[in-house]
Design an enzyme around this catalytic site. Sequence first.
Site, short mmCIF file in Angstrom:
data_model
loop_
_atom_site.label_atom_id
_atom_site.label_comp_id
_atom_site.label_asym_id
_atom_site.label_seq_id
_atom_site.Cartn_x
_atom_site.Cartn_y
_atom_site.Cartn_z
N TRP A 102 -0.05 -0.06 7.98
CA TRP A 102 1.40 0.21 7.24
C TRP A 102 2.39 0.54 8.23
O TRP A 102 3.74 0.28 8.43
CB TRP A 102 1.17 1.25 6.13
CG TRP A 102 0.43 0.52 5.24
CD1 TRP A 102 -0.84 0.79 4.65
CD2 TRP A 102 0.77 -0.66 4.43
NE1 TRP A 102 -1.26 0.12 3.47
CE2 TRP A 102 -0.26 -0.90 3.19
CE3 TRP A 102 1.97 -1.57 4.19
CZ2 TRP A 102 -0.08 -1.77 2.25
CZ3 TRP A 102 2.17 -2.47 3.43
CH2 TRP A 102 1.13 -2.75 2.57
N ASP A 171 6.21 7.86 5.37
CA ASP A 171 5.59 7.00 4.23
C ASP A 171 4.45 7.74 3.62
O ASP A 171 3.26 7.70 4.16
CB ASP A 171 5.28 5.57 4.94
CG ASP A 171 4.57 4.68 3.63
OD1 ASP A 171 4.59 5.34 2.65
OD2 ASP A 171 4.53 3.36 4.21
N LYS A 195 0.19 4.00 -6.34
CA LYS A 195 -0.82 4.80 -5.76
C LYS A 195 -1.01 6.05 -6.49
O LYS A 195 -2.08 6.04 -7.20
CB LYS A 195 -0.89 4.98 -4.33
CG LYS A 195 -1.38 3.71 -3.15
CD LYS A 195 -0.22 2.74 -3.31
CE LYS A 195 -0.52 1.54 -2.41
NZ LYS A 195 0.09 1.25 -1.28
#
Length: 359
Positions: A102, A171, A195
């Site tokens: 990511w 993030d 999530k």
Amino acid sequence: MSRAWNFCAGPAALPQEVLEQAQAEILDWRGKGLSVMEMSHRGADFVSIAEEAEQDLRDLLAIPSNYKVMFLQGGATSQFAMIPMNLLRGHKSADYLNTGMWSTKAIQEARKYCDVNVVASAEDVNFTTVPELASWKHSKKPAYLHVTPNETIHGVEFEFVPQVDVPVVADLSSTILSRPIDVSKYGLIYAGAQKNIGPAGIVVVIVRDDLIGEVIPGTPTMFDYKVQADNGSMYNTPPTYSWYLAGLVFKWLKKQGGVAAMGEVNQRKASRLYHYIDGSGFYANPVDPRYRSWMNIPFTVENVALEKPFVKEAEAAGLLNLAGHRSVGGMRASLYNAVPDAAVEALIAFMKDFARRHG
Ligand SMILES: *Cc1c(COP(=O)(O)O)cnc(C)c1O
């Protein structure tokens, strides 16, 4: 009806109580004669749902009043572009830490807008650790430092917030609300909802208000944080039902005792699974023990031919979505807030049985 244990990395398990409440309210929200899905986003009812969700999130994370909270669209992935568009503010470069897939994607996207200085990367060790702080090479005048404190695919997590004199952008897609954080140490936090917040369709952005209002030329209106903040994230029609469900999850979290209580539960769940893996002599987790994620736990077996049968047999036993990310293989169990202790116990019991049969 029987609900399986769901270990999906995202879209992930939601608390059963939340789904039951949504079910109870789906046709007629609080005697108003319509579903939340059918409400005007500008009507008093939905505005109250939206404002309550924001307030509950502010309470849960103790978000200071000089931070804006936005419920945007486009997932965490569009933040990879929105962050440089909004936070460069005349700077030519930004610093990024590379701890996994990511981070890498965030870096690739940012390169379209500025010079990216990668302060350190763990790629040479297959992203199994976090580069030592002393090795980070910061650039001269970066606009911000971007980090990914929980790498969802590699299962690497670090809790510390780097001490730098530029805004830290994080993030937190797969770790937000899983344990306490100090929001005031960040310039901007973002997290895709699917999530640990709610269903897909929303990305939450928490940003210090002095950082917004100076976008790069050509920035689409929808991508301008100031426009979104000034319009209460309703410059256009927001994903109202996802927002409502996120609000129900926030209420559920408050009932569980908030993020401090969740932190204890999450640490307990994760250490049980790591403890079993480490002692099993059959499964292995490759991550540096100092940086093992509480949320996403990848594991492997020596004989890779057993991976497919593991996932298939687990599914038949009511344990879903245990395949590792397609980029890394192996297995992965995601233990977000909505995954209870009982799910972890069931997983360990299955893993023991599988190891006994195939070991
Ligand atoms: C899932 C995830 C993303 C991507 O989220 P989308 O909502 O699919 O754009 C980005 N970063 C992290 C850490 C993630 O876990």
